[in-house]
Design a protein around this motif. Structure first.
Motif, PDB file in Angstrom:
ATOM      1  N   SER A   4       0.832  -1.195   0.000  1.00  0.00           N
ATOM      2  CA  SER A   4       0.000   0.000   0.000  1.00  0.00           C
ATOM      3  C   SER A   4       0.870   1.250   0.000  1.00  0.00           C
ATOM      4  O   SER A   4       0.556   2.242  -0.656  1.00  0.00           O
ATOM      5  CB  SER A   4      -0.931   0.000   1.211  1.00  0.00           C
ATOM      6  OG  SER A   4      -0.197   0.048   2.418  1.00  0.00           O
ATOM      7  N   LYS A   5       1.960   1.210   0.770  1.00  0.00           N
ATOM      8  CA  LYS A   5       2.879   2.338   0.767  1.00  0.00           C
ATOM      9  C   LYS A   5       3.511   2.513  -0.610  1.00  0.00           C
ATOM     10  O   LYS A   5       3.666   3.632  -1.103  1.00  0.00           O
ATOM     11  CB  LYS A   5       3.979   2.139   1.811  1.00  0.00           C
ATOM     12  CG  LYS A   5       3.520   2.308   3.257  1.00  0.00           C
ATOM     13  CD  LYS A   5       4.688   2.158   4.201  1.00  0.00           C
ATOM     14  CE  LYS A   5       4.263   2.400   5.642  1.00  0.00           C
ATOM     15  NZ  LYS A   5       5.404   2.247   6.580  1.00  0.00           N
ATOM     16  N   ALA A 218      18.622  -6.558  -4.389  1.00  0.00           N
ATOM     17  CA  ALA A 218      17.867  -5.905  -3.314  1.00  0.00           C
ATOM     18  C   ALA A 218      17.640  -6.848  -2.141  1.00  0.00           C
ATOM     19  O   ALA A 218      17.729  -6.436  -0.969  1.00  0.00           O
ATOM     20  CB  ALA A 218      16.534  -5.387  -3.853  1.00  0.00           C
ATOM     21  N   TRP A 219      17.330  -8.116  -2.433  1.00  0.00           N
ATOM     22  CA  TRP A 219      17.108  -9.059  -1.341  1.00  0.00           C
ATOM     23  C   TRP A 219      18.388  -9.252  -0.527  1.00  0.00           C
ATOM     24  O   TRP A 219      18.340  -9.336   0.707  1.00  0.00           O
ATOM     25  CB  TRP A 219      16.643 -10.410  -1.900  1.00  0.00           C
ATOM     26  CG  TRP A 219      16.256 -11.382  -0.830  1.00  0.00           C
ATOM     27  CD1 TRP A 219      15.028 -11.550  -0.257  1.00  0.00           C
ATOM     28  CD2 TRP A 219      17.124 -12.326  -0.187  1.00  0.00           C
ATOM     29  NE1 TRP A 219      15.069 -12.521   0.698  1.00  0.00           N
ATOM     30  CE2 TRP A 219      16.343 -13.027   0.773  1.00  0.00           C
ATOM     31  CE3 TRP A 219      18.473 -12.653  -0.311  1.00  0.00           C
ATOM     32  CZ2 TRP A 219      16.872 -14.028   1.581  1.00  0.00           C
ATOM     33  CZ3 TRP A 219      19.002 -13.644   0.496  1.00  0.00           C
ATOM     34  CH2 TRP A 219      18.205 -14.312   1.426  1.00  0.00           C
ATOM     35  N   HIS A 220      19.523  -9.306  -1.190  1.00  0.00           N
ATOM     36  CA  HIS A 220      20.795  -9.461  -0.486  1.00  0.00           C
ATOM     37  C   HIS A 220      21.117  -8.211   0.342  1.00  0.00           C
ATOM     38  O   HIS A 220      21.718  -8.313   1.417  1.00  0.00           O
ATOM     39  CB  HIS A 220      21.917  -9.728  -1.495  1.00  0.00           C
ATOM     40  CG  HIS A 220      21.754 -11.007  -2.251  1.00  0.00           C
ATOM     41  ND1 HIS A 220      21.954 -12.240  -1.676  1.00  0.00           N
ATOM     42  CD2 HIS A 220      21.384 -11.239  -3.533  1.00  0.00           C
ATOM     43  CE1 HIS A 220      21.739 -13.189  -2.572  1.00  0.00           C
ATOM     44  NE2 HIS A 220      21.390 -12.608  -3.706  1.00  0.00           N
ATOM     45  N   LEU A 221      20.707  -7.055  -0.151  1.00  0.00           N
ATOM     46  CA  LEU A 221      20.900  -5.832   0.628  1.00  0.00           C
ATOM     47  C   LEU A 221      20.088  -5.889   1.919  1.00  0.00           C
ATOM     48  O   LEU A 221      20.552  -5.452   2.981  1.00  0.00           O
ATOM     49  CB  LEU A 221      20.492  -4.600  -0.193  1.00  0.00           C
ATOM     50  CG  LEU A 221      21.295  -4.324  -1.458  1.00  0.00           C
ATOM     51  CD1 LEU A 221      20.743  -3.093  -2.175  1.00  0.00           C
ATOM     52  CD2 LEU A 221      22.776  -4.123  -1.133  1.00  0.00           C
ATOM     53  N   ILE A 273      14.077   9.785   2.782  1.00  0.00           N
ATOM     54  CA  ILE A 273      12.691  10.144   2.465  1.00  0.00           C
ATOM     55  C   ILE A 273      11.947   8.933   1.920  1.00  0.00           C
ATOM     56  O   ILE A 273      10.776   8.690   2.265  1.00  0.00           O
ATOM     57  CB  ILE A 273      12.668  11.295   1.448  1.00  0.00           C
ATOM     58  CG1 ILE A 273      13.319  12.552   2.039  1.00  0.00           C
ATOM     59  CG2 ILE A 273      11.237  11.605   1.022  1.00  0.00           C
ATOM     60  CD1 ILE A 273      13.436  13.698   1.066  1.00  0.00           C
ATOM     61  N   ALA A 274      12.617   8.140   1.089  1.00  0.00           N
ATOM     62  CA  ALA A 274      11.984   6.954   0.522  1.00  0.00           C
ATOM     63  C   ALA A 274      11.623   5.951   1.612  1.00  0.00           C
ATOM     64  O   ALA A 274      10.550   5.328   1.560  1.00  0.00           O
ATOM     65  CB  ALA A 274      12.913   6.308  -0.507  1.00  0.00           C
ATOM     66  N   TYR A 284      11.476  -1.963  -2.329  1.00  0.00           N
ATOM     67  CA  TYR A 284      10.573  -0.828  -2.500  1.00  0.00           C
ATOM     68  C   TYR A 284      11.304   0.505  -2.367  1.00  0.00           C
ATOM     69  O   TYR A 284      10.923   1.500  -2.986  1.00  0.00           O
ATOM     70  CB  TYR A 284       9.438  -0.894  -1.471  1.00  0.00           C
ATOM     71  CG  TYR A 284       8.716  -2.210  -1.471  1.00  0.00           C
ATOM     72  CD1 TYR A 284       8.172  -2.725  -2.643  1.00  0.00           C
ATOM     73  CD2 TYR A 284       8.558  -2.945  -0.303  1.00  0.00           C
ATOM     74  CE1 TYR A 284       7.502  -3.935  -2.654  1.00  0.00           C
ATOM     75  CE2 TYR A 284       7.886  -4.159  -0.294  1.00  0.00           C
ATOM     76  CZ  TYR A 284       7.362  -4.653  -1.474  1.00  0.00           C
ATOM     77  OH  TYR A 284       6.697  -5.847  -1.488  1.00  0.00           O
ATOM     78  N   VAL A 285      12.358   0.515  -1.533  1.00  0.00           N
ATOM     79  CA  VAL A 285      13.096   1.757  -1.315  1.00  0.00           C
ATOM     80  C   VAL A 285      13.774   2.218  -2.603  1.00  0.00           C
ATOM     81  O   VAL A 285      13.797   3.424  -2.908  1.00  0.00           O
ATOM     82  CB  VAL A 285      14.137   1.582  -0.187  1.00  0.00           C
ATOM     83  CG1 VAL A 285      15.030   2.817  -0.082  1.00  0.00           C
ATOM     84  CG2 VAL A 285      13.449   1.327   1.137  1.00  0.00           C
TER      85      VAL A 285
END
Length: 340
Positions: A4-5, A218-221, A273-274, A284-285
Motif C-alpha cells: 500500500s505504501k 535488493a534481497w541481499h541488501l 525520504i523513501a 521498495y526503497v
C-alpha cells in the motif's frame, strides 16, 4: 502495508514527475507558459521558443530527472552495503577524484584519454573526471578486497582516497591562474548548463542499468542489514555483494559527475525520504528513492534558475542550501526510527 505504501509512492511519482518536468521546461530567463511548452513539444510552434525548448530546456529537465534518480539509487545501495545512514557515493572519494580530474584539464590542460584539440575545455574536464573517478573506484575496491570488503574497510578506504585526491587538487588550485580557478570552482559546484542530448541519453541509460542491477541484489541488501553472519546464514556472500554493489554505484556516480559535476546531498536525502514513504525493504526503497531523487534535483535546478533571475546560480549550491536543514528538521520532527 508495504504494498500500500508502494502504491502511494507510485501515485505520487505519476503526479509529481510530469508536473515537475513541464515546470522545469517552462521556467528560466525566458518564461514559456505551459500551453506554449506543450505546443512546441507537439510540433505546433517553431522559432525562438522551439529552439529554447528543444535545445536547452528539455535536455536540462531530462538530465536533472535522470541524474537525481541515479544518485538516489546509488545512495540506497551504499547505505545498505555499509549499514551507515550517512554513506553516499562521495564517501568513496568520487567527489575528490572527479575534482582532481577536472583540475588537470582546466589548470594544466591535461587530457587523460588523449582526445584532440577540438574537445572543449569543459568536455575535457568531464572526461578527466570520469577517468579519475574510476581510478578512485579501483583503489577503494582493491583496498576493501584486501581487508575482506567489510563496511569499515570500505569507508576507511574511501576516506583515504578522498584525502589523497583532495591534497592533489589543492596543489593544482594553488598554481592555477585567476581565470582557471574561476572555471574550476564553477565546475565543482555542479550545474546542467553544459548538458547535451548525448549526455542525456548517457544519464538515462546509466540510471536504468544501475536501478536494474540494484534491484537484482535488493534481497541481499536486506540480508546484509541484519549483519554479515545472519546474511551468510541466509545464503548471501557479503564480500561478493559489497564489491558488486559498490562497483555499480560508483561507476554510475562517475558518469553522473562527469556530465553535471559533483552534486551533493541528493544521494543522502533521497534514501531517507523513501524509507519514510515505503519502509525499510530495499525492493521498495530503490524505486521510491529514484522518484524522490529525480524530484529533488529537478526542484533544485528550477530554484537555481529562478531564485536570482535573470542570473543563474549553480544547482549544487541549492542542494547544499536545503540539504543540511533537511537533516536537522528530520532529526527534530521525526520520532520514529528511519534506519532499521
Amino acid at each position: 502495508m508495504a504494498l500500500s505504501k508502494l502504491g502511494r509512492a507510485l501515485i505520487f511519482s505519476t503526479a509529481a514527475l510530469p508536473s515537475l518536468f513541464l515546470l522545469s521546461v517552462s521556467v528560466g530567463t525566458v518564461h514559456i507558459p505551459f500551453g506554449r511548452v506543450l505546443e512546441v513539444m507537439l510540433g505546433a510552434t517553431e522559432g525562438t521558443e522551439g529552439v529554447i525548448v528543444w535545445s536547452y530546456r528539455i535536455p536540462r529537465a531530462l538530465a536533472s530527472l535522470a541524474a537525481g534518480a541515479a544518485l538516489a539509487v546509488n545512495g540506497v545501495v551504499l547505505q545498505a552495503l555499509t549499514r551507515n545512514p550517512l554513506a553516499s557515493p562521495f564517501t568513496l572519494g568520487l567527489n575528490s577524484a572527479a575534482a582532481f580530474g577536472a583540475a588537470l584539464a582546466i589548470v594544466l590542460g591535461v587530457k587523460l584519454l588523449g582526445v584532440g584539440d577540438p574537445l572543449a575545455l569543459t568536455a575535457a574536464a568531464s572526461v578527466n573526471a570520469f577517468v579519475t573517478s574510476l581510478v578512485a573506484v579501483a583503489i577503494v575496491l582493491g583496498l576493501a578486497r584486501l581487508r575482506g570488503a567489510t563496511p569499515e574497510s570500505l569507508i576507511l578506504g574511501g576516506i583515504a582516497v578522498a584525502y589523497t585526491f583532495s591534497a592533489a587538487t589543492t596543489f593544482l588550485e594553488y598554481i592555477a591562474g585567476e581565470t582557471q580557478l574561476r572555471v574550476f570552482v564553477l565546475w565543482t559546484m555542479g550545474d546542467f548548463v553544459r548538458v547535451t542530448w548525448l549526455g542525456v541519453y548517457l544519464l538515462i541509460a546509466v540510471f536504468a542499468v544501475s536501478l536494474l542491477l540494484a534491484l537484482l541484489i535488493a534481497w541481499h541488501l536486506n540480508a546484509l542489514s541484519l549483519g554479515d553472519e545472519t546474511a551468510v546464514s541466509l545464503g548471501t556472500n557479503p564480500q561478493r555483494i559489497r564489491l558488486f554493489g559498490i562497483f555499480v554505484a560508483a561507476f554510475s556516480t562517475a558518469v553522473v559527475v562527469s556530465q553535471v559535476g559533483p552534486i551533493g546531498f541528493i544521494c543522502l536525502m533521497s534514501p531517507h525520504i523513501a524509507r519514510l514513504m515505503v519502509g525499510a525493504d530495499n525492493r521498495y526503497v530503490l524505486p521510491a528513492a529514484a522518484v524522490v531523487g529525480a524530484s529533488l534535483l529537478t526542484l533544485a535546478d528550477i530554484g537555481a534558475r529562478t531564485l536570482m533571475r535573470p542570473a543563474e546560480i549553480p544547482v549544487g549550491v541549492v542542494t547544499a542550501a536545503f540539504g543540511a536543514p533537511f537533516f536537522l528538521a528530520l532529526f527534530l520532527r521525526t520520532r520514529r526510527q528511519i534506519w532499521r
